[in-house]
Motif scaffolding. Structure first.
Motif, PDB file in Angstrom:
ATOM      1  N   GLY A 173      10.955  12.252  -2.599  1.00 42.17           N
ATOM      2  CA  GLY A 173       9.686  11.773  -1.780  1.00 42.17           C
ATOM      3  C   GLY A 173      10.096  10.234  -1.723  1.00 42.17           C
ATOM      4  N   ILE A 174      10.446   9.843  -2.874  1.00 40.28           N
ATOM      5  CA  ILE A 174      10.734   8.421  -2.639  1.00 40.28           C
ATOM      6  C   ILE A 174      12.009   7.923  -1.963  1.00 40.28           C
ATOM      7  CG2 ILE A 174      11.335   6.221  -4.143  1.00 40.28           C
ATOM      8  CD1 ILE A 174       9.604   7.271  -6.418  1.00 40.28           C
ATOM      9  N   LEU A 177      11.016   8.542   1.630  1.00 40.92           N
ATOM     10  CA  LEU A 177      10.009   7.714   2.497  1.00 40.92           C
ATOM     11  C   LEU A 177      10.478   6.200   2.111  1.00 40.92           C
ATOM     12  CD1 LEU A 177       6.814   9.273   0.836  1.00 40.92           C
ATOM     13  CD2 LEU A 177       7.591   9.432   3.342  1.00 40.92           C
ATOM     14  N   ARG A 186      10.396   3.037   5.073  1.00 42.35           N
ATOM     15  CA  ARG A 186       9.073   2.373   5.082  1.00 42.35           C
ATOM     16  C   ARG A 186       9.172   1.345   3.707  1.00 42.35           C
ATOM     17  NH1 ARG A 186       7.939   7.318   7.121  1.00 42.35           N
ATOM     18  NH2 ARG A 186       5.801   7.923   8.206  1.00 42.35           N
ATOM     19  N   LEU A 195      10.028   1.850  -9.067  1.00 42.87           N
ATOM     20  CA  LEU A 195       8.782   2.724  -8.762  1.00 42.87           C
ATOM     21  C   LEU A 195       9.094   4.259  -9.486  1.00 42.87           C
ATOM     22  CD1 LEU A 195       6.289   3.433  -7.242  1.00 42.87           C
ATOM     23  CD2 LEU A 195       7.679   4.140  -5.248  1.00 42.87           C
TER      24      LEU A 195
ATOM     25  N   PHE B  74      -1.106  12.144  12.525  1.00 37.84           N
ATOM     26  CA  PHE B  74      -1.759  11.439  11.334  1.00 37.84           C
ATOM     27  C   PHE B  74      -3.116  11.239  11.080  1.00 37.84           C
ATOM     28  CE2 PHE B  74       2.635   9.219  10.771  1.00 37.84           C
ATOM     29  CZ  PHE B  74       2.664   9.262   9.388  1.00 37.84           C
ATOM     30  N   MET B 117       5.566  13.241  12.332  1.00 37.74           N
ATOM     31  CA  MET B 117       5.315  12.355  11.524  1.00 37.74           C
ATOM     32  C   MET B 117       6.368  11.635  10.460  1.00 37.74           C
ATOM     33  SD  MET B 117       2.043  14.147  10.484  1.00 37.74           S
ATOM     34  CE  MET B 117       1.268  13.389   9.164  1.00 37.74           C
ATOM     35  N   PHE B 118       7.155  12.459  10.166  1.00 42.37           N
ATOM     36  CA  PHE B 118       7.911  11.983   9.133  1.00 42.37           C
ATOM     37  C   PHE B 118       9.567  12.156   9.240  1.00 42.37           C
ATOM     38  CE2 PHE B 118       3.962  13.126   6.613  1.00 42.37           C
ATOM     39  CZ  PHE B 118       3.815  11.812   6.102  1.00 42.37           C
ATOM     40  N   LEU B 124       9.207   2.986  13.510  1.00 45.64           N
ATOM     41  CA  LEU B 124       7.630   2.411  13.460  1.00 45.64           C
ATOM     42  C   LEU B 124       7.479   1.081  13.872  1.00 45.64           C
ATOM     43  CD1 LEU B 124       7.252   3.857   9.611  1.00 45.64           C
ATOM     44  CD2 LEU B 124       6.473   4.831  11.991  1.00 45.64           C
ATOM     45  N   ARG B 131       2.355   3.633  13.004  1.00 44.98           N
ATOM     46  CA  ARG B 131       2.211   3.093  11.741  1.00 44.98           C
ATOM     47  C   ARG B 131       0.707   2.781  11.299  1.00 44.98           C
ATOM     48  NH1 ARG B 131       5.966  -0.992   8.975  1.00 44.98           N
ATOM     49  NH2 ARG B 131       4.902  -0.789   7.130  1.00 44.98           N
ATOM     50  N   LEU B 161      -1.899   0.678  -6.187  1.00 37.21           N
ATOM     51  CA  LEU B 161      -0.936   1.123  -5.138  1.00 37.21           C
ATOM     52  C   LEU B 161       0.278   1.774  -5.903  1.00 37.21           C
ATOM     53  CD1 LEU B 161       0.401   0.366  -2.672  1.00 37.21           C
ATOM     54  CD2 LEU B 161       1.460  -1.776  -3.592  1.00 37.21           C
ATOM     55  N   MET B 162       0.701   1.477  -7.188  1.00 40.31           N
ATOM     56  CA  MET B 162       1.800   2.164  -7.643  1.00 40.31           C
ATOM     57  C   MET B 162       1.428   3.603  -7.977  1.00 40.31           C
ATOM     58  SD  MET B 162       3.668   1.704 -11.304  1.00 40.31           S
ATOM     59  CE  MET B 162       2.435   2.799 -12.279  1.00 40.31           C
ATOM     60  N   LEU B 165       1.511   5.500  -4.616  1.00 37.71           N
ATOM     61  CA  LEU B 165       2.825   5.614  -4.362  1.00 37.71           C
ATOM     62  C   LEU B 165       3.632   6.905  -4.946  1.00 37.71           C
ATOM     63  CD1 LEU B 165       4.082   2.138  -3.709  1.00 37.71           C
ATOM     64  CD2 LEU B 165       3.608   3.615  -1.871  1.00 37.71           C
ATOM     65  N   TRP B 168       1.937   9.960  -3.622  1.00 38.70           N
ATOM     66  CA  TRP B 168       2.383  10.244  -2.277  1.00 38.70           C
ATOM     67  C   TRP B 168       3.993  10.879  -2.379  1.00 38.70           C
ATOM     68  CZ3 TRP B 168       3.434   6.544   2.269  1.00 38.70           C
ATOM     69  CH2 TRP B 168       3.433   7.053   3.384  1.00 38.70           C
ATOM     70  N   SER B 169       4.608  10.261  -3.137  1.00 44.42           N
ATOM     71  CA  SER B 169       5.994  10.772  -3.133  1.00 44.42           C
ATOM     72  C   SER B 169       6.059  12.262  -3.687  1.00 44.42           C
ATOM     73  CB  SER B 169       6.883   9.636  -4.068  1.00 44.42           C
ATOM     74  OG  SER B 169       6.891   8.340  -3.659  1.00 44.42           O
ATOM     75  N   HIS B 172       4.866  14.486  -1.141  1.00 41.65           N
ATOM     76  CA  HIS B 172       5.818  14.430  -0.050  1.00 41.65           C
ATOM     77  C   HIS B 172       6.991  15.172  -0.134  1.00 41.65           C
ATOM     78  CE1 HIS B 172       7.134  13.306   3.905  1.00 41.65           C
ATOM     79  NE2 HIS B 172       8.370  13.109   3.573  1.00 41.65           N
ATOM     80  N   ALA B 176       8.031  18.578   1.688  1.00 46.76           N
ATOM     81  CA  ALA B 176       9.213  18.372   2.519  1.00 46.76           C
ATOM     82  C   ALA B 176      10.232  19.479   1.948  1.00 46.76           C
ATOM     83  CB  ALA B 176       9.712  16.899   2.525  1.00 46.76           C
TER      84      ALA B 176
END
Lengths: 210, 210
Positions: A173-174, A177, A186, A195, B74, B117-118, B124, B131, B161-162, B165, B168-169, B172, B176
């Motif tokens: 994923g990292i 993305l 991104r 990260l 999105f 999307m991905f 972007l 975006r 934020l970390m 991420l 999300w990663s 994702h 995927a």
DNA sequence: TGTACATCAGTGAACGCGCGTTCACTGATGTAC
DNA sequence: TGTACATCAGTGAACGCGCGTTCACTGATGTAC
């Protein structure tokens, strides 16, 4: 093998000598520039300085070439991961971090391989070789996970397959993305390796691995 | 111009009435069947029962249509995530698991949106709307992370934020590789939602969230 | 209410292009004797 | 060592195809009066 290829003054005999390799090289360049979609058999032939019929001596069709690229990508990937893991030296945790960094580095350094391997839409069923090589790469990660698991408290040890899938997904994923080396990356306000390392640290803490 | 095009019985006037929507629908079907690469402007027009010149009334070119599909993807994604999160009801941890499951469900249910999307390779930078909508979806996840973070011991709280991420990663990556609804899915011997839930549990444990 | 007219959203023919693929061919290379 | 010959790895011309895009056009719709 930079013999003399497309440089104008250099002449090449009737036989190319290494067309198969040259086509793969050309495919990588095209994929890097325009993604796996924007790669055509004809253009690869042109880039290799050869007539459009020549590639058929080496590949059944466009997909066969693409599959070969993906297969080689997995081979290189396996090698990079194996080298980074280095049999868990000097200790499993440190080597494990190197392994993660190697995953991201590969996506960054070889975006063309990366997208051929993971985003080309090749059917894995049609190209079992690709799948086999992919499994081999995964096996490196899985073995590494087993070594890390051995450092965890006995009552917290997860099934190796599950942990390997967790780490693979996270890394992938990292990579896909934020760490890929092409224009689909991104931007984020930190280094992808950091990260990943932070996430793995938290994950292992969650398994009692402090 | 015949009164009824390919579906006999149904008649359509000279004007389509809803061509823009029909083209997007057609694009989704084509992407679902053949990936974002195997989708052409001409074929979308044909599927919508319209001449190949008609789409130009609505989209500047093929990429513009693809970008619109990604943008709508999105939007739908944001909606699905928002609904799953449901403002953190009945509690942050439970809602957070629903959120993860919704991520995977989207990839499974809407593989065409997902790859537009991905994985479509759209720049972007050229399509800021895409975006923006992508950022909106991410914001849902980030807000949810903040709510979960509030349940953690004060001295273990990660930067939102970390954490966003990380999650999300992870989501994702699983989506995927293992949860997507098309033929690029890799089979694994467990349900992707369980795989994700287990990883999130371990991750939160690592942050002291037991 | 009817009508004239502007605007919109299509048509369909045409174009140049590059692709994938085939074919009979030919130059280069390796090898048996 | 030389030579005949099989095999290999290319050529280049040709093909049909579908794509993206343009153009002048026309049918349908909305609206001002």
């Amino acid at each position: 093998m930079t013999w003399h290829k497309d440089n104008p003054g250099a002449r090449r005999g009737y036989h190319h000598g290494n067309l198969r390799e040259a086509l793969i090289e050309a495919a990588l360049n095209l994929i890097r520039e325009k993604g796996p979609a924007g790669f055509t058999f004809a253009e690869a032939a042109r880039a290799a300085g050869v007539s459009p019929a020549a590639p058929y001596r080496h590949f059944r069709d466009r997909d066969a070439l693409l599959a070969d690229v993906a297969k080689r990508g997995f081979e290189a990937f396996t090698q990079a991961l194996t080298q980074a893991w280095d049999n868990g030296r000097p200790n499993a945790r440190e080597a494990f971090n190197r392994l993660g960094a190697a995953y991201l580095a590969f996506a960054s350094r070889e975006p063309a391989f990366f997208s051929a391997m993971f985003e080309s839409g090749l059917s894995l069923a049609d190209y079992p070789d690709v799948r086999t090589e992919g499994d081999r790469a995964f096996a490196v990660l899985r073995d590494a996970c087993e070594a890390v698991i051995a450092t965890l408290p006995k009552d917290r040890r997860p099934p190796p397959l599950m942990m390997a899938l967790h780490i693979w997904s996270l890394s992938h994923g990292i990579a896909a993305l934020f760490a890929r080396g092409d224009r689909a990356r991104r931007p984020i306000p930190m280094r992808p390796e950091e990260l990943l390392e932070a996430a793995v640290l938290i994950y292992l803490d969650g398994l009692g691995g402090r």
